[in-house]
Design an enzyme around this catalytic site. Sequence first.
Site, PDB file in Angstrom:
ATOM      1  N   HIS A   1       2.262   8.023  -3.585  1.00 18.20           N
ATOM      2  CA  HIS A   1       2.958   6.894  -4.195  1.00 18.20           C
ATOM      3  C   HIS A   1       2.043   5.673  -4.198  1.00 18.20           C
ATOM      4  O   HIS A   1       1.285   5.429  -3.265  1.00 18.20           O
ATOM      5  CB  HIS A   1       4.303   6.626  -3.514  1.00 18.20           C
TER       6      HIS A   1
ATOM      7  N   GLU B   1       8.631   4.669  -4.847  1.00 16.64           N
ATOM      8  CA  GLU B   1       8.859   5.536  -3.686  1.00 16.64           C
ATOM      9  C   GLU B   1       9.587   4.782  -2.601  1.00 16.64           C
ATOM     10  O   GLU B   1      10.479   5.335  -1.921  1.00 16.64           O
ATOM     11  CB  GLU B   1       7.523   6.074  -3.169  1.00 16.64           C
TER      12      GLU B   1
END
EC number: 3.4.24.-
Length: 438
Positions: A125, A171
């Site tokens: 992420h 995320e």
Amino acid sequence: MSLSVSRRLAAVTAFAVAGLIASTAPAALAAPTAVTAAPTPPDIPLANVKAHLSQLSTIAANNGGNRAHGRAGYKASIDYVKGKLDAAGFTTTLQTFTSSGATGYNLIADWPGGDPNSVLMSGSHLDSVTAGAGINDNGSGSAAVLEAALAVSRAGLQPTKHLRFGWWGAEELGLIGSKYYVNNLPAAEKAKISGYLNFDMIGSPNPGYFVYDDDPTIEQTFKNYYAGLGIPTEIETEGDGRSDHAPFKNAGIPVGGLFSGADYTKTAAQAQKWGGTSGQAFDRCYHSSCDSLSNINDTALDRNADAIAYAIWNLGAGTPVPPGQSFESTTDVNIPDSPAAAVNSPITVSGVAGNAPATTKVDVNIVHTYRGDLIVDLVAPDGTVYNLHNRAGGSADNLVQSYTVNASSEVANGVWNLRVKDAAAQDVGYINSWKITF
């Protein structure tokens, strides 16, 4: 990691691998037995990974101090990564989604070639929390995956499997980007992904070495790498369900990855085997404004970045091979311009029983502006010389190469040298690193 369930003169752009030459007559000269080996995972230059982190830090500083979902710093981060990949020959796709009233972005990068029905995917992420720049969480994973992808391009790697890379948005809001990607893949496309490798927080300042235990083959690949370094690992539990492997796992896709710890506390036993400070969090700046460039352990970041390349090269080939015992020097050694003498980079080998194998591997990473000037030899402890590179490669810069040497007449233990001589004037460079594997 989620709060939710949590590298000639104008342009030196690649690293080259070379062998070294003796400055005096050798005790014995072996027949030229060095041959180019099958693709061997490269050493990922720590300086390159840290250069990406520096860019992410600057992006955050120029955009309100963070790189969070919906903020300008995140989009600038995606644009930086995409620009690097586009220039390296990847096919990139920017996927958009909406979360918390803001547009989010996933970046998908495909390397041409490989079996489209067997896809090895690696990801991380790219967003931070709003509190800071997110350099460990998760600039570390994002930068290392980026540099591993660029290493694929530099090597012109053509593995059996198709290679895909992903950088996920939002995320920190609950794995939103990776969930969106997986949920919008048709079932037939999901079935083509043979494995997803996740890298979230791999440069923690008080690091541990944790390996996901979700898929046995992927898990063993990472364990093999660390066993080759003599570094013990532990099963990763702190991040279970809290990072972007979770949506893939839930879709029945084999997953694995690496982690160096977040806000859990390092135990005395862990400090004993890994170093660092017991009784202190693996990352005291987790989700805080101090998650900056100073919040990185270079050794952990370097090892984990190399492990990413090891996994991609091995799992991508579809035939993971446990490594022999490896010894590496990462000490830079300047190569003086001709007519100076050769220079040596020594590695002391110990604890290896008997002779070196007929398939002794030598991985060389030499930065130089004209590799056609270089003579590179491997010098065994008894003085026997194995020539690896003799002024080949013309005007290209750098030498990143793997060699297989039949050194079976040599006792493994002792001091091995990579010896390099610059045989012509004008161009300069240095030995960046080299490794010998028995």
